[in-house]
Scaffold this active site. Structure first.
Site, PDB file in Angstrom:
ATOM      1  N   ASP A  78       0.814  -1.227   0.000  1.00 50.85           N
ATOM      2  CA  ASP A  78       0.000   0.000   0.000  1.00 50.85           C
ATOM      3  C   ASP A  78       0.845   1.273   0.000  1.00 50.85           C
ATOM      4  OD1 ASP A  78       0.742  -0.859   2.653  1.00 50.85           O
ATOM      5  OD2 ASP A  78      -0.604   0.648   3.481  1.00 50.85           O
ATOM      6  N   GLU A 136      -0.692  -1.732   5.245  1.00 53.03           N
ATOM      7  CA  GLU A 136       0.264  -1.661   6.368  1.00 53.03           C
ATOM      8  C   GLU A 136       0.174  -0.315   7.074  1.00 53.03           C
ATOM      9  OE1 GLU A 136       3.195  -0.964   9.021  1.00 53.03           O
ATOM     10  OE2 GLU A 136       3.197   0.209   7.177  1.00 53.03           O
ATOM     11  N   GLU A 137      -0.078   0.747   6.287  1.00 55.15           N
ATOM     12  CA  GLU A 137      -0.011   2.113   6.836  1.00 55.15           C
ATOM     13  C   GLU A 137      -1.271   2.462   7.637  1.00 55.15           C
ATOM     14  OE1 GLU A 137       2.588   3.956   6.819  1.00 55.15           O
ATOM     15  OE2 GLU A 137       3.844   3.328   5.127  1.00 55.15           O
ATOM     16  N   ARG A 179      18.321  -6.318  14.185  1.00 51.92           N
ATOM     17  CA  ARG A 179      18.851  -6.604  15.522  1.00 51.92           C
ATOM     18  C   ARG A 179      17.978  -7.668  16.171  1.00 51.92           C
ATOM     19  NH1 ARG A 179      16.758  -4.148  20.034  1.00 51.92           N
ATOM     20  NH2 ARG A 179      18.775  -3.518  20.838  1.00 51.92           N
ATOM     21  N   HIS A 368       8.113   8.489   3.779  1.00 47.64           N
ATOM     22  CA  HIS A 368       6.874   9.268   3.937  1.00 47.64           C
ATOM     23  C   HIS A 368       7.033  10.706   3.429  1.00 47.64           C
ATOM     24  CE1 HIS A 368       4.683   6.527   7.103  1.00 47.64           C
ATOM     25  NE2 HIS A 368       5.396   5.834   6.226  1.00 47.64           N
TER      26      HIS A 368
HETATM   27 ZN   LIG Z   1       5.466   3.833   6.214  1.00 51.82          ZN
HETATM   28 ZN   LIG Z   2       6.417   1.011   5.423  1.00 49.19          ZN
END
Ligand SMILES: [Zn+2]
Ligand SMILES: [Zn+2]
Length: 397
Positions: A78, A136-137, A179, A368
């Site tokens: 997305d 996802e956002e 990590r 972004h």
């Molecule tokens: Zn993002």
């Molecule tokens: Zn992302």
């Protein structure tokens, strides 16, 4: 041929898919055009493909010719509500929508890995699930896909899950970073409404002014962070929106603010959800007001399995050479809904630098940003890592 060379051979095909997705970005859980492009890219491969019911996801299962465990690879699809200003030849043709987080690269590299691994199907010791995820956002697309059965689609649960995320800054192009343990924060939202009683601004004693109390709350939240939480288990609270009143000579009825809360452990998260509403209510009561604080949990902490993170770093070093894998000293304060997958299955989330090679990663615009640029040079590297992680993890049994 080495996997890395095979991925390099697919580079122009992967870039073409990436550019097509980049030109036509979509937001949220419903990405029909992106889904169609992914289905087109997977067409003809020996995969069991299913699509989402409540969201436009694509799940593809590759069953190897030899017995073995199941591994999951995830790429999100997305875009964001940002107007692109990069001026790239393949820039977004959709006003107000941009692949500003590089998810177009994740989708294309994962499709490349599906092609690469499909060609090795006969020798593959196990099964690979390719998880192409919308939303996802902020839409928790991963949680929706888990609800629709992505983790059980192969008949047994994956022994490991891997996700990749490109960054337009911070890391030099082609450098991978991860990590063991917490990698990204939990992100929760706090909504506070302070209820007062409006009146004439010249006679505050005849009204109940919500603004000073709300200001006290904003400052007290910062004190809460420093006095109630272990400094080695960090918490961030940022008030990002504050709204009250209309003009200088009117006391309003209400003040309202929104904050994000970031944390790295389940215990801190529970404590936040308990302490924040109490603090807000008690400050309101001290001034004879009332207040509602809603603490909404969004994405959990993204926690890498220690052994899987070490395995990912070792794979990077063996495949790409020393100096290409960075063990991140600290987690970062962003959040990811791959955390929902890692809550169920051990695995690792890995960052990949995609800053254009001639830009300074420290000065380059962040993910972004309307001018964030992710370089195509990262594509074949991402595909190679996805494929190597799956091959090596399956070979381990
Ligand atoms: Zn993002
Ligand atoms: Zn992302």
């Amino acid at each position: 041929m080495a996997v890395r060379d095979e991925a390099a051979g697919l580079a122009s095909e992967i870039a073409e898919l990436r550019h097509a997705i980049h030109r036509e970005p979509e937001i949220g859980l419903d990405l029909p055009k992106t889904q169609a492009k992914v289905l087109g890219a997977l067409d003809g491969l020996p995969l069991e493909i299913s699509t989402g019911r409540a969201l436009s996801s694509v799940t593809a299962v590759l069953r190897g010719g030899r017995p073995g465990p199941v591994v999951l690879l995830r790429g999100d699809m997305d875009a964001l509500p940002v107007t692109e200003e990069t001026g790239l030849p393949y820039a977004s043709a959709v006003p107000g929508v941009m692949h500003a987080c590089g998810h177009d690269l994740h989708t294309a590299t994962l499709a490349g890995a599906a092609r690469l691994l499909s060609a090795r199907r006969a020798d593959l010791p196990g099964t690979v699930i390719f998880m192409f995820q919308p939303g996802e956002e902020g839409y928790a697309g991963a949680r929706h896909m888990i609800g629709e059965g992505v983790l059980d689609v192969a008949g047994e649960r994956p022994v490991a899950a891997y996700g990749l995320h490109v960054t337009s800054n911070r890391l030099p192009c082609g450098v991978f970073s991860t990590r063991p343990g917490p990698l990204l924060a939990a992100a929760d939202q706090i909504t506070v409404t302070v209820h007062g009683r409006g009146g004439h601004a010249s006679q505050p004693h005849r009204a109940a002014d919500p603004i000073p109390a709300a200001c006290e709350m904003v400052l007290a939240l910062q004190t809460l962070v420093t006095r109630k939480f272990d400094v080695f288990d960090p918490v961030v609270i940022t008030v990002g929106a504050f709204h009250a009143g209309t003009t200088d000579n009117v006391i309003p009825d209400q003040a309202r603010f929104l904050a994000t809360a970031r944390s790295y452990s389940a215990s801190s998260r529970v404590l936040l959800a308990d302490l924040v509403p109490r603090l807000v209510a008690d400050i309101a009561a001290a001034h004879g007001l009332t207040a509602d604080a809603e603490y909404a949990t969004e994405y959990p902490v993204t926690v890498n399995d220690a052994a899987e993170a070490e395995f990912a770093l070792q794979t990077v070093t063996e495949v790409f050479g020393a100096g290409r894998g960075e063990r991140a000293e600290f987690p970062i304060t962003g959040a990811e809904d791959f955390s929902f997958v890692l809550d169920e299955v051990p695995g690792a989330f890995v960052f990949l630098g995609a800053c254009p090679p001639d830009h300074d990663p420290e000065a380059a615009p962040t993910n972004h940003s309307a001018v964030a640029i992710f370089d195509d040079a990262a594509l074949a590297e991402g595909t190679a890592l996805y494929a190597e992680l799956a091959l090596r993890r399956l070979a381990r049994g």
